[in-house]
Motif scaffolding. Sequence first.
Motif, PDB file in Angstrom:
ATOM      1  N   ARG A 115       0.834  -1.211   0.000  1.00 38.50           N
ATOM      2  CA  ARG A 115       0.000   0.000   0.000  1.00 38.50           C
ATOM      3  C   ARG A 115       0.867   1.258   0.000  1.00 38.50           C
ATOM      4  O   ARG A 115       0.568   2.230  -0.709  1.00 38.50           O
ATOM      5  N   VAL A 116       1.922   1.246   0.804  1.00 36.90           N
ATOM      6  CA  VAL A 116       2.794   2.426   0.871  1.00 36.90           C
ATOM      7  C   VAL A 116       3.478   2.656  -0.465  1.00 36.90           C
ATOM      8  O   VAL A 116       3.568   3.795  -0.951  1.00 36.90           O
ATOM      9  N   ARG A 117       3.976   1.598  -1.095  1.00 35.37           N
ATOM     10  CA  ARG A 117       4.629   1.751  -2.395  1.00 35.37           C
ATOM     11  C   ARG A 117       3.652   2.230  -3.459  1.00 35.37           C
ATOM     12  O   ARG A 117       3.999   3.047  -4.317  1.00 35.37           O
ATOM     13  N   ALA A 118       2.443   1.725  -3.408  1.00 38.27           N
ATOM     14  CA  ALA A 118       1.442   2.157  -4.395  1.00 38.27           C
ATOM     15  C   ALA A 118       1.074   3.616  -4.191  1.00 38.27           C
ATOM     16  O   ALA A 118       0.909   4.364  -5.162  1.00 38.27           O
ATOM     17  N   ASP A 119       0.959   4.044  -2.952  1.00 36.89           N
ATOM     18  CA  ASP A 119       0.620   5.445  -2.678  1.00 36.89           C
ATOM     19  C   ASP A 119       1.761   6.393  -3.025  1.00 36.89           C
ATOM     20  O   ASP A 119       1.527   7.576  -3.289  1.00 36.89           O
ATOM     21  N   ALA A 120       2.994   5.864  -3.012  1.00 32.99           N
ATOM     22  CA  ALA A 120       4.138   6.720  -3.309  1.00 32.99           C
ATOM     23  C   ALA A 120       4.241   7.041  -4.794  1.00 32.99           C
ATOM     24  O   ALA A 120       4.870   8.035  -5.169  1.00 32.99           O
ATOM     25  N   GLU A 121       3.635   6.225  -5.657  1.00 34.18           N
ATOM     26  CA  GLU A 121       3.670   6.486  -7.093  1.00 34.18           C
ATOM     27  C   GLU A 121       2.626   7.539  -7.449  1.00 34.18           C
ATOM     28  O   GLU A 121       1.626   7.718  -6.754  1.00 34.18           O
ATOM     29  N   GLU A 128      -3.442   0.355 -11.273  1.00 36.85           N
ATOM     30  CA  GLU A 128      -2.156   0.199 -11.946  1.00 36.85           C
ATOM     31  C   GLU A 128      -1.003   0.369 -10.966  1.00 36.85           C
ATOM     32  O   GLU A 128      -0.016  -0.384 -10.998  1.00 36.85           O
ATOM     33  N   ARG A 129      -1.106   1.351 -10.080  1.00 38.65           N
ATOM     34  CA  ARG A 129      -0.053   1.556  -9.087  1.00 38.65           C
ATOM     35  C   ARG A 129       0.025   0.371  -8.126  1.00 38.65           C
ATOM     36  O   ARG A 129       1.120  -0.046  -7.728  1.00 38.65           O
ATOM     37  N   LEU A 130      -1.129  -0.174  -7.775  1.00 40.80           N
ATOM     38  CA  LEU A 130      -1.147  -1.318  -6.876  1.00 40.80           C
ATOM     39  C   LEU A 130      -0.529  -2.544  -7.536  1.00 40.80           C
ATOM     40  O   LEU A 130       0.216  -3.309  -6.905  1.00 40.80           O
ATOM     41  N   VAL A 131      -0.801  -2.748  -8.808  1.00 40.67           N
ATOM     42  CA  VAL A 131      -0.236  -3.890  -9.523  1.00 40.67           C
ATOM     43  C   VAL A 131       1.276  -3.765  -9.627  1.00 40.67           C
ATOM     44  O   VAL A 131       2.018  -4.740  -9.412  1.00 40.67           O
ATOM     45  N   LEU A 135       4.088  -6.387  -8.028  1.00 40.71           N
ATOM     46  CA  LEU A 135       5.072  -7.112  -8.833  1.00 40.71           C
ATOM     47  C   LEU A 135       6.429  -7.194  -8.142  1.00 40.71           C
ATOM     48  O   LEU A 135       7.212  -8.126  -8.402  1.00 40.71           O
ATOM     49  N   GLN A 136       6.733  -6.261  -7.277  1.00 42.07           N
ATOM     50  CA  GLN A 136       8.017  -6.272  -6.598  1.00 42.07           C
ATOM     51  C   GLN A 136       8.115  -7.386  -5.557  1.00 42.07           C
ATOM     52  O   GLN A 136       9.217  -7.661  -5.067  1.00 42.07           O
ATOM     53  N   LYS A 137       6.997  -7.994  -5.207  1.00 41.94           N
ATOM     54  CA  LYS A 137       6.997  -9.114  -4.263  1.00 41.94           C
ATOM     55  C   LYS A 137       7.099 -10.468  -4.975  1.00 41.94           C
ATOM     56  O   LYS A 137       7.048 -11.507  -4.311  1.00 41.94           O
TER      57      LYS A 137
END
Length: 446
Positions: A115-121, A128-131, A135-137
Amino acid sequence: MARQRKVHSRKAGWMLAVMFNSLLILLPVIGARAVANAYDQDLTSREGAAEALQHAHEKLLEELATFGPRDEDRKLPYWQDRIIAELDTRDMAAVRGYLLASPQMLGRDLGEQIRVRADAEVSGTPDERLVRAALQKLPESVANRIMETERFNPPGIGAAEEEDLSPALDEGAAPTAPNVENPAVGETAAVAAVEEAPEEPVVLQANVRSEDDRRFQMLGSYADLSNMSLRWLQGDRSDELVVKLTGLGLVQQDHSDGLSDAAALSVSILKSARRSQRLTPSFSDYLTERVNAALPDAALAPALEDAFSELATTEVRADRVRDAYSTSIDRAGLAALESDLNQIQRLAAQTSPGGALTVLSIIEDGADLQRARLLAEAGGERLIVLVRERGLESLKLADAGISWNRNTVLEIMSLTAAGMLLFWVTLSTVRLYIRLPKRRAEPQGA
């Protein structure tokens, strides 16, 4: 006095009888309205649709969090294995669904990281940001396979360039010669060209399904419909449901007041599901009943016999078959079928045509179709994960999406008040007409 009490008793009995009969009529009406308003699943026409959709979304996310092992350390391997399995079968709708469900399926810590990584984009839609964050996991090889499969290439660009270059190579045309007088100029120009056109990073875009949509345009032509109809009329082992769906889709596409292109996509999805034997027997029977109501055999068979009665060219025979289907359509039956096609179209729009096939494989009737559409609007392709993990049981989440709006609360309160009033009327009637005998005085003493 006794006579006066008798007159009052008759008046009270008459009033109680009127109230009792009125309440008996009113209670079912209020109850039916309350139930219909509470369980009405047409969110677009119901007051409080946004609240009901949000409620269904929350229930869906809570259910996603229950998938997989309870141990936090085992959630990530389980999630990765599920994605790899779906990727091996090339079910990209399910892959996207598992990627979108990663914040719930991976537990508290890993889910919060995504969630934090998606919100940072800042680029792209929330999905799209969540996907991209999910993918990094994944292992790098798996993530690369997904990005290569899901990369969006505008239609015609790559193919057109190859077609433009191939004739020159076939004819033996030499490539552009470098500048002989000043070789450095050629090298500088080549480097500048590379710098001006750097390789763009591969970006996974959610819900990009133009190629998928084109793949599901399976209506065919009137010539194909003519051949299918002739075999069906001659008693060949043709699928009557596929034949009639094809005829309905082709004929109604020619009319501005008929099925739209989106509904034609629904017909193509149903044909694909039928041919791949992914429809349940109960839903196949349900569809057959709806299609037969829209195209009854009593009208279609004689019309086709007239169309094939004389020899004609393929084009003329195709025109006759089109007229036969057009004149045989029952408008009332078609309206009911269009309602189901609209549900399938909305289901495919929120997921994908391939995802709609996955969902249709568990549906048994029209009510299940409405539930699936509701969950698709609430969670998108996350619904594919529910279907994969829970099957038909996943659709029960839609039953919890009751909108407790003002009308529902007032109707339930009215129903409760009417029930209490009916109880009081019944009790008063019993006390008025049923009197217990008075105790006789017993002689005392000898």
